[in-house]
Design a protein around this motif. Structure first.
Motif, PDB file in Angstrom:
ATOM      1  N   GLY A  15       0.835  -1.194   0.000  1.00 32.56           N
ATOM      2  CA  GLY A  15       0.000   0.000   0.000  1.00 32.56           C
ATOM      3  C   GLY A  15       0.871   1.245   0.000  1.00 32.56           C
ATOM      4  N   ALA A  16       0.338   2.304  -0.587  1.00 37.07           N
ATOM      5  CA  ALA A  16       1.097   3.550  -0.656  1.00 37.07           C
ATOM      6  C   ALA A  16       1.004   4.286   0.673  1.00 37.07           C
ATOM      7  CB  ALA A  16       0.549   4.429  -1.779  1.00 37.07           C
ATOM      8  N   CYS A  17       2.122   4.796   1.130  1.00 38.31           N
ATOM      9  CA  CYS A  17       2.117   5.622   2.336  1.00 38.31           C
ATOM     10  C   CYS A  17       1.753   7.060   1.937  1.00 38.31           C
ATOM     11  CB  CYS A  17       3.474   5.563   3.034  1.00 38.31           C
ATOM     12  SG  CYS A  17       4.700   6.739   2.424  1.00 38.31           S
ATOM     13  N   PRO A  18       1.498   7.944   2.881  1.00 40.41           N
ATOM     14  CA  PRO A  18       1.101   9.308   2.502  1.00 40.41           C
ATOM     15  C   PRO A  18       2.141  10.032   1.669  1.00 40.41           C
ATOM     16  CG  PRO A  18       0.667   8.908   4.823  1.00 40.41           C
ATOM     17  CD  PRO A  18       1.420   7.720   4.331  1.00 40.41           C
ATOM     18  N   GLY A  19       3.418   9.637   1.797  1.00 42.09           N
ATOM     19  CA  GLY A  19       4.453  10.334   1.042  1.00 42.09           C
ATOM     20  C   GLY A  19       4.768   9.703  -0.301  1.00 42.09           C
ATOM     21  N   CYS A  20       4.212   8.535  -0.564  1.00 41.70           N
ATOM     22  CA  CYS A  20       4.560   7.839  -1.800  1.00 41.70           C
ATOM     23  C   CYS A  20       4.124   8.674  -3.011  1.00 41.70           C
ATOM     24  CB  CYS A  20       3.888   6.473  -1.842  1.00 41.70           C
ATOM     25  SG  CYS A  20       4.754   5.238  -0.867  1.00 41.70           S
ATOM     26  N   GLY A  21       4.985   8.696  -4.019  1.00 39.05           N
ATOM     27  CA  GLY A  21       4.727   9.539  -5.167  1.00 39.05           C
ATOM     28  C   GLY A  21       5.165  10.973  -4.940  1.00 39.05           C
ATOM     29  N   GLY A  22       5.651  11.281  -3.750  1.00 36.51           N
ATOM     30  CA  GLY A  22       6.000  12.651  -3.429  1.00 36.51           C
ATOM     31  C   GLY A  22       7.147  13.193  -4.261  1.00 36.51           C
ATOM     32  N   LEU A  23       8.183  12.375  -4.453  1.00 36.20           N
ATOM     33  CA  LEU A  23       9.328  12.859  -5.233  1.00 36.20           C
ATOM     34  C   LEU A  23       8.914  13.078  -6.683  1.00 36.20           C
ATOM     35  CD1 LEU A  23      12.343  10.776  -3.878  1.00 36.20           C
ATOM     36  CD2 LEU A  23      11.511  13.009  -3.181  1.00 36.20           C
ATOM     37  N   ARG A  24       8.134  12.139  -7.231  1.00 35.16           N
ATOM     38  CA  ARG A  24       7.691  12.306  -8.616  1.00 35.16           C
ATOM     39  C   ARG A  24       6.764  13.515  -8.732  1.00 35.16           C
ATOM     40  NH1 ARG A  24       5.642   6.359  -9.276  1.00 35.16           N
ATOM     41  NH2 ARG A  24       5.678   6.594  -7.018  1.00 35.16           N
ATOM     42  N   PHE A  52      -5.172  10.846   4.433  1.00 35.60           N
ATOM     43  CA  PHE A  52      -4.776  10.715   3.027  1.00 35.60           C
ATOM     44  C   PHE A  52      -4.133   9.352   2.781  1.00 35.60           C
ATOM     45  CE2 PHE A  52      -1.478  11.461  -0.288  1.00 35.60           C
ATOM     46  CZ  PHE A  52      -2.350  11.608  -1.350  1.00 35.60           C
ATOM     47  N   GLY A  53      -3.279   8.927   3.704  1.00 37.83           N
ATOM     48  CA  GLY A  53      -2.640   7.625   3.553  1.00 37.83           C
ATOM     49  C   GLY A  53      -3.648   6.492   3.553  1.00 37.83           C
ATOM     50  N   ALA A  54      -4.706   6.641   4.339  1.00 35.77           N
ATOM     51  CA  ALA A  54      -5.722   5.580   4.386  1.00 35.77           C
ATOM     52  C   ALA A  54      -6.598   5.632   3.137  1.00 35.77           C
ATOM     53  CB  ALA A  54      -6.571   5.735   5.650  1.00 35.77           C
ATOM     54  N   LEU A  55      -7.053   6.843   2.795  1.00 38.41           N
ATOM     55  CA  LEU A  55      -8.014   6.955   1.692  1.00 38.41           C
ATOM     56  C   LEU A  55      -7.387   6.548   0.359  1.00 38.41           C
ATOM     57  CD1 LEU A  55      -9.895  10.267   2.539  1.00 38.41           C
ATOM     58  CD2 LEU A  55     -10.729   7.928   2.712  1.00 38.41           C
ATOM     59  N   ARG A  56      -6.108   6.844   0.173  1.00 41.01           N
ATOM     60  CA  ARG A  56      -5.516   6.563  -1.128  1.00 41.01           C
ATOM     61  C   ARG A  56      -5.329   5.069  -1.352  1.00 41.01           C
ATOM     62  NH1 ARG A  56       0.629   8.651  -1.349  1.00 41.01           N
ATOM     63  NH2 ARG A  56      -0.013   8.716  -3.498  1.00 41.01           N
ATOM     64  N   ASN A  57      -5.519   4.273  -0.299  1.00 38.40           N
ATOM     65  CA  ASN A  57      -5.425   2.832  -0.450  1.00 38.40           C
ATOM     66  C   ASN A  57      -6.789   2.148  -0.448  1.00 38.40           C
ATOM     67  OD1 ASN A  57      -2.508   2.284  -0.578  1.00 38.40           O
ATOM     68  ND2 ASN A  57      -2.502   3.299   1.407  1.00 38.40           N
ATOM     69  N   VAL A  58      -7.854   2.940  -0.292  1.00 35.95           N
ATOM     70  CA  VAL A  58      -9.188   2.366  -0.425  1.00 35.95           C
ATOM     71  C   VAL A  58      -9.413   2.029  -1.898  1.00 35.95           C
ATOM     72  CG1 VAL A  58     -11.648   2.860  -0.230  1.00 35.95           C
ATOM     73  CG2 VAL A  58     -10.078   3.615   1.561  1.00 35.95           C
ATOM     74  N   PRO A  59      -9.816   0.784  -2.200  1.00 35.34           N
ATOM     75  CA  PRO A  59      -9.923   0.393  -3.612  1.00 35.34           C
ATOM     76  C   PRO A  59     -10.756   1.351  -4.454  1.00 35.34           C
ATOM     77  CG  PRO A  59     -10.178  -1.503  -2.204  1.00 35.34           C
ATOM     78  CD  PRO A  59     -10.097  -0.321  -1.280  1.00 35.34           C
ATOM     79  N   ALA A  60     -11.842   1.878  -3.869  1.00 32.81           N
ATOM     80  CA  ALA A  60     -12.709   2.751  -4.662  1.00 32.81           C
ATOM     81  C   ALA A  60     -12.019   4.071  -4.993  1.00 32.81           C
ATOM     82  CB  ALA A  60     -14.004   3.013  -3.900  1.00 32.81           C
ATOM     83  N   LEU A  61     -11.153   4.533  -4.092  1.00 32.11           N
ATOM     84  CA  LEU A  61     -10.524   5.830  -4.300  1.00 32.11           C
ATOM     85  C   LEU A  61      -9.141   5.718  -4.930  1.00 32.11           C
ATOM     86  CD1 LEU A  61     -11.516   7.567  -0.959  1.00 32.11           C
ATOM     87  CD2 LEU A  61     -12.456   7.954  -3.220  1.00 32.11           C
ATOM     88  N   ARG A  62      -8.642   4.513  -5.024  1.00 31.88           N
ATOM     89  CA  ARG A  62      -7.273   4.343  -5.502  1.00 31.88           C
ATOM     90  C   ARG A  62      -7.070   4.891  -6.924  1.00 31.88           C
ATOM     91  NH1 ARG A  62      -3.695  -1.170  -4.908  1.00 31.88           N
ATOM     92  NH2 ARG A  62      -3.250  -0.477  -2.809  1.00 31.88           N
ATOM     93  N   PRO A  63      -8.010   4.649  -7.849  1.00 24.92           N
ATOM     94  CA  PRO A  63      -7.796   5.216  -9.187  1.00 24.92           C
ATOM     95  C   PRO A  63      -7.722   6.734  -9.187  1.00 24.92           C
ATOM     96  CG  PRO A  63      -9.533   3.577  -9.208  1.00 24.92           C
ATOM     97  CD  PRO A  63      -9.227   3.847  -7.773  1.00 24.92           C
ATOM     98  N   LEU A  64      -8.328   7.343  -8.164  1.00 23.02           N
ATOM     99  CA  LEU A  64      -8.344   8.800  -8.094  1.00 23.02           C
ATOM    100  C   LEU A  64      -7.089   9.339  -7.412  1.00 23.02           C
ATOM    101  CD1 LEU A  64     -10.492  10.870  -8.967  1.00 23.02           C
ATOM    102  CD2 LEU A  64     -11.236  10.948  -6.586  1.00 23.02           C
ATOM    103  N   LEU A  65      -6.725   8.721  -6.285  1.00 21.20           N
ATOM    104  CA  LEU A  65      -5.657   9.271  -5.456  1.00 21.20           C
ATOM    105  C   LEU A  65      -4.312   8.606  -5.713  1.00 21.20           C
ATOM    106  CD1 LEU A  65      -7.556   9.624  -2.060  1.00 21.20           C
ATOM    107  CD2 LEU A  65      -6.922  11.422  -3.652  1.00 21.20           C
ATOM    108  N   THR A  66      -4.317   7.377  -6.178  1.00 19.35           N
ATOM    109  CA  THR A  66      -3.055   6.672  -6.412  1.00 19.35           C
ATOM    110  C   THR A  66      -3.107   5.958  -7.749  1.00 19.35           C
ATOM    111  OG1 THR A  66      -3.263   6.178  -4.047  1.00 19.35           O
ATOM    112  CG2 THR A  66      -1.299   5.394  -5.141  1.00 19.35           C
TER     113      THR A  66
END
Lengths: 142, 157
Positions: B66-75, B138-152
């Protein structure tokens, strides 16, 4: 914990808007019900326990928590946690804060975060962790 | 240093309790932090974090999937340096929200250290806790399957 004379008030983090009758009759002048005093520039160090710099302790704790939780780059938050935590403890010694314990916790968590991130980076870059993970895990940059 | 030392009026106008350190000393911290962040941004702009493992791995993503809240931060920061805000938001929404706030906060820090602010305001006491809750949420929501396409979206299903 290193300084036994430090006021270890576990309720120090509560906002000063707490209940009127519930607060313990702690020593020192300011009760919790009173509005926070304006920044007293000339406050005598060592005199009562002010609260005007209590935010430092909270910031240190939160930075430490984030540093431990977040990624292998924990030192990004760990180093500020050390700095702010040190300032918080200094404020507690000077009687400008009564939650030096939170600052101490921030310092400890900051060191943990730094140690964890440094160990992780050593593992990834120096001990071959990078090569080991690069094959099977394609989308794993930060 | 010499400016404030030789100008007692200026020193009296800015009774910030730092006394022995002059205005130049007070500005050293925000300027140093700003230079450091700018240098980090320059490195991220030049050396792309899109190559896998170029800056290491996130241990949380690696171990839990699962992505942590900082994942994708550098990109995200890299995309911001390319002025691609939508792309940056796709990698890490929190970075895009936090970056202008950080610039604003840094400017206020400079203004405060330089003594430009007539009234010093304190940050709201709840700000650190609110920030922590937002980060964890944010760390929790971005790993929710329904929200993952949106946030991660970069993580795949």
């Amino acid at each position: 914990m290193s300084n036994p004379t430090e006021p270890q008030d576990p309720y120090g983090a509560q906002p000063p808007s707490g209940g009127y009758g519930a607060q313990p009759p702690a020593g020192g002048g300011g009760g919790y019900g009173a509005p926070p005093p304006p920044p007293a520039y000339g406050a005598a160090p060592g005199g009562g326990y002010g609260t005007e710099k209590n935010s430092l302790g909270v910031w240190a704790l939160v930075l430490g928590i984030v540093g431990v939780l977040c990624c292998g780059l924990g030192f990004i938050f760990g180093i500020p946690a050390l700095i702010v935590g040190g300032k918080s403890k200094e404020a507690a010694r000077n009687g400008q804060a009564n939650n030096g314990g939170l600052g101490q916790a921030g310092v400890v968590l900051g060191w943990i975060a730094i140690a964890f991130s440094v160990l992780w980076l050593i593992y990834v870059f120096a001990l071959g962790g990078l090569a080991a993970f690069n094959d099977g895990f394609s989308a794993t940059t930060y | 240093m010499t400016l404030t030392d030789s100008d007692p009026e200026a020193a009296a106008r800015a009774p910030r309790g730092r006394g022995r350190r002059g205005r130049a000393g007070a500005l050293a911290a925000p300027l140093g932090v700003g230079a450091g962040l700018l240098a980090a941004g320059a490195v991220l702009a030049v050396r792309s974090p899109h190559d896998s493992g170029s800056y290491g791995f996130c241990p949380i993503l690696l171990l839990t999937g699962g992505a942590c809240p900082g994942c994708g931060g550098l990109r995200s920061v890299h995309e911001l340096t390319q002025l691609d805000i939508a792309g940056a938001a796709g990698y890490n929404l929190l970075v895009v929200i936090a970056a202008p706030l950080a610039v604003l906060g840094w400017g206020l820090w400079i203004a405060r250290a330089a003594g430009w602010l007539r009234h010093q305001r304190r940050l709201p006491p709840a700000l650190p806790w609110v920030s922590l809750v937002l980060l964890l949420a944010f760390g929790a929501l971005r790993n929710v399957p329904a929200l993952r396409p949106l946030l991660t979206p970069w993580l795949g299903p």
